[in-house]
Scaffold this motif. Structure first.
Motif, mmCIF file in Angstrom:
data_model
loop_
_atom_site.group_PDB
_atom_site.id
_atom_site.type_symbol
_atom_site.label_atom_id
_atom_site.label_comp_id
_atom_site.label_asym_id
_atom_site.label_seq_id
_atom_site.Cartn_x
_atom_site.Cartn_y
_atom_site.Cartn_z
ATOM 1 N N HIS A 104 0.944 -1.056 -0.099
ATOM 2 C CA HIS A 104 0.170 0.068 -0.022
ATOM 3 C C HIS A 104 0.910 1.339 0.050
ATOM 4 N N ARG A 105 0.265 2.064 -0.662
ATOM 5 C CA ARG A 105 1.087 3.603 -0.646
ATOM 6 C C ARG A 105 1.399 4.179 0.667
ATOM 7 N N TYR A 160 0.154 13.546 2.954
ATOM 8 C CA TYR A 160 -0.282 12.625 1.647
ATOM 9 C C TYR A 160 -1.795 13.137 1.190
ATOM 10 N N GLU A 161 -2.009 12.878 -0.098
ATOM 11 C CA GLU A 161 -3.383 13.329 -0.658
ATOM 12 C C GLU A 161 -3.968 11.936 -0.599
ATOM 13 N N PRO A 162 -5.302 11.975 0.241
ATOM 14 C CA PRO A 162 -5.872 10.665 0.042
ATOM 15 C C PRO A 162 -6.493 10.340 -1.097
ATOM 16 N N VAL A 163 -6.293 8.822 -1.319
ATOM 17 C CA VAL A 163 -6.758 8.259 -2.536
ATOM 18 C C VAL A 163 -8.265 8.569 -2.612
ATOM 19 N N SER A 172 -11.623 7.499 -4.549
ATOM 20 C CA SER A 172 -12.002 6.284 -5.449
ATOM 21 C C SER A 172 -12.844 6.784 -6.667
ATOM 22 N N TYR A 197 -8.858 18.417 -6.197
ATOM 23 C CA TYR A 197 -8.516 17.066 -7.112
ATOM 24 C C TYR A 197 -9.237 16.893 -8.312
ATOM 25 N N ARG A 245 -7.629 16.917 -12.049
ATOM 26 C CA ARG A 245 -7.705 15.674 -12.992
ATOM 27 C C ARG A 245 -8.490 15.956 -14.081
#
Length: 693
Positions: free
Chosen positions: A17-18, A431-434, A436, A625, A629
């Motif tokens: 995991h990251r 960190y930037e949350p993943v 989904s 985010y 993107r």
């Protein structure tokens, strides 16, 4: 149907995991080594600066090296680490479960029942009905859950006991969901539902709305089953009241499932932010039961992120009688922590679709689990012997044998353990949350399997807000199912009413502004909608002590926007409750709208900020985010992404509200009793209580 199945009877490498999680390679390899040899790599370890309270707790008079040297002769040590479980003698105080036939893929359920019966532990079968192959084994506990799947006299009278499932640690207060694609023939038969239909467990039991209702159900099930009755709940902020209520219901015991516990499927925001860890819950429960005169002859089982004999011994010393081990049992026969349990495509054949592609070798799995239980037995024997006891029962509630390092006085005092070297529970990471795809593609809360993630505790927090734990009601009053019962998230903005507390920032994207208008959201920036900030008397301030000292509350503004991008010397989440208190002191709170603008992402963030005192939350994190993107897409496509994100956040917010029995958003604004902090310093600065209080 695939005619040729691949039989799984070997390990594959763990998932990576990251951001490191609790169930990392070190712990997975610990369990695997135990499962191969029947001996643990070690019995005791040195206290750690980061991690669970259990990792920071040590036995004051024991040296790990000396205890670990006892492992090789553990089977010769004259100590008893077994217990009586309602007339059945167990070799170890271990409860494995509750994992349903459906959440798991059949063969794992059989392997678990076989292993615990042959070795001398006990397992809960979950709410998936009773398979004939599982029913062959005696050391099982059947479950009466909210959906009543597979219920009948044969089920209720099997095994050693019945447990009433009110909640579980990975999703307290929100019920359960087995996707229809996993409901194949055998599961449909066992659960007594149509093949291919979603198996939905309601959030509350619709016949249990109080302690009095619970008492009636306990007595009825005892009469019908002729078995002792346990009550399973999640570890929540007010777990001590729940435990005393369960004891007074005449139940024989309680199973408490802590935050970070595993599950087949749960909304990500719920798994990560509701409930408290088991090591905060057990010592408080033990003391409350004792002080209320209901501890004797009442079984306390605790679980959630436990994997070693050391964990079990410490939890017993904190006040438990038994340890509930679920995830580690699955690790013993192959789980790699890929978090894909809900998909039906488990690479290790533990949670995959039954009859499609792979199946677990029952004998291999049961043998591994028996070896793992043997390793737990050996580690417990070494620890109990080193303490000078002849039985593990002498260890129950012996907090005087423990000390805790690297926490603050508030946490140490709450759990009642002597503080050694002081420190803080919280740990952070940048960190930037993943994000989904479910969020921006479908407008749905992301679903995930398994557990082990408690931000700021077993997983780095991005900010102090992550250290707050959201309340969920268990037993003392019912939770609310937001998909079947009304939950209002409307917010008054001056003379108008917003349909959502999720505000939008005009500067991010014109497409976001249009979405805000369509959803009836507050808009921070220039626009022409009635809910635009520039239609009000407003001010934007940084989260700083200076702005409070200068009398923000006296400005007479309709809207105060607290924007963390403006700088300041305070956390935004620290400033909001102080502003809320100041406005209430000056008796103008009901005339002022407080807007929080910052790097927020999900419904849990919105819930926590509302409880701290914000009326509207602008989650810049998720909006920026999406803009970054998808900025090159046509405006209508970008709008679709933003709209889905807001809908996802709203659904997560409603789930969290429903779990706590809250049906009106405005009733929770400024109600800091709805949250608790895992860290004493964070608790003090945010004006909330420490978990366990």
């Amino acid at each position: 149907m695939i005619s040729k199945l691949v039989v799984v009877k070997s390990y594959i490498p763990p998932a990576r995991h990251r951001v490191p999680e609790f169930w990392d390679e070190e712990k997975i390899n610990y369990v695997r080594a135990s499962s191969q040899s029947g001996l643990p790599p070690y019995a005791l370890s040195e206290p750690r600066r980061v991690g669970r309270l259990l990792d920071r707790i040590s036995f004051k008079d024991l040296r790990p090296r000396e205890v670990n040297e006892l492992l090789e002769k553990a089977d010769k040590l004259d100590v008893d680490v077994g217990m009586d479980f309602f007339g059945t003698r167990l070799s170890v105080p271990i409860y494995v479960g509750d994992m349903s036939f459906g959440a798991l893929s059949g063969n794992p359920n059989i392997a678990i029942a076989k292993a615990v019966t042959e070795f001398g532990a006990v397992a809960g079968i979950g709410e998936g009905g009773l398979h004939p192959e599982v029913a062959k084994y005696r050391n099982i506990v059947v479950q009466w859950a909210s959906a009543r799947f597979g219920m009948g006299l044969d089920l209720l009278r099997a095994g050693l006991a019945v447990n009433i499932k009110i909640g579980q640690g990975a999703k307290p207060g929100i019920g359960g969901h087995l996707p229809g694609r996993k409901v194949v023939d055998i599961i449909a038969q066992l659960r007594k539902i149509p093949k291919g239909s979603d198996a939905l467990s309601p959030a509350p039991h619709h016949d249990i709305y109080s302690i009095e209702d619970l008492a009636q159900r306990v007595k009825a099930l005892r009469d019908i089953s002729k078995k002792p009755v346990l009550v399973k709940v999640a570890a929540v902020n007010k777990i001590m009241y729940v435990a005393v209520g369960v004891a007074r219901s005449t139940a024989e015991g309680i199973i408490i499932d802590g935050a970070g516990a595993g599950t087949g499927a749960t909304p990500l925001a719920i798994r990560n932010h509701l409930g408290i860890p088991i090591d905060y819950a057990i010592p408080v429960v033990h003391e409350w039961l004792r002080k209320n005169g209901v501890r004797d002859n009442f079984l306390v089982i605790g679980g959630g992120m436990l994997f070693s004999a050391e964990d079990v011994a410490k939890l017993i010393a904190l006040g438990a009688d038994m340890a509930n081990i679920g995830t580690a049992a699955l690790l013993s026969f192959g789980c790699i922590m890929c978090h894909a349990c809900h998909t039906g495509g488990c690479p290790t054949a533990l949670t995959n679709l039954i009859g499609y592609g792979k199946e677990l070798d029952i004998e291999w799995a049961a043998g591994n689990l028996k070896n793992y239980l043997k390793a737990l037995e050996a580690g417990l024997k070494a620890i109990v012997y080193a303490l000078g006891f002849s039985s593990v029962r002498e260890l129950v509630g012996r907090k005087d044998l423990l000390k805790i390092d690297y926490v603050d006085e508030e946490v140490a005092s709450t759990i009642g353990v002597e503080l050694g070297t002081p420190g803080g529970v919280a740990f952070y990471g940048k960190y930037e949350p993943v994000v989904s795809q479910e969020v921006y593609e479908r407008g749905e809360p992301p679903i995930i399997g398994m557990g082990g993630v408690v931000p700021g505790y077993t997983y780095p927090a991005r900010r102090p807000l992550d250290l707050l734990r959201i309340e969920a009601v268990q037993v003392t009053r019912p939770s609310v199912d937001p998909y079947r019962e009304p939950v209002s998230i409307e917010v008054n903005i001056g003379r108008f009413r917003a349909d959502t507390p999720v505000g939008v920032a005009a500067e991010v994207d014109e497409a976001l502004v249009e979405v805000g208008k369509g959803l009836g959201a507050f808009i921070y920036g220039n626009c022409e909608d009635e809910l635009c900030v520039n239609n009000y008397d407003w001010v934007a301030v940084p989260p700083s002590g200076a702005t409070l000292a200068n009398g923000v509350a006296e400005l007479g503004r309709e809207i105060i926007v607290v924007d963390e991008r403006l700088g300041g010397d305070m956390w935004l989440e620290e400033y909001i409750p102080r502003l809320d208190v100041e406005l209430k002191k000056r008796r103008v709170r009901d005339r002022v709208v407080v807007v929080a603008v910052g790097e927020f992402y999900d419904g849990a963030d919105v819930y926590k900020l509302a409880a701290l005192g914000a009326d509207v939350i602008v989650p810049l994190g998720i909006f920026t985010y999406i803009h970054r993107r998808f900025k090159d897409l046509p405006m209508w496509k970008r709008a679709e992404k933003y709209e889905n994100a807001i809908l996802s956040i709203e659904k997560e917010l409603k789930l969290a509200m429903g779990a706590g029995g809250v049906t009106n958003y405005q009733h929770m604004v400024g109600n800091r009793d709805l949250v608790r902090s895992l860290d004493g310093a964070v608790a003090k600065r945010l004006g909330v209580e420490v978990a366990g209080r």
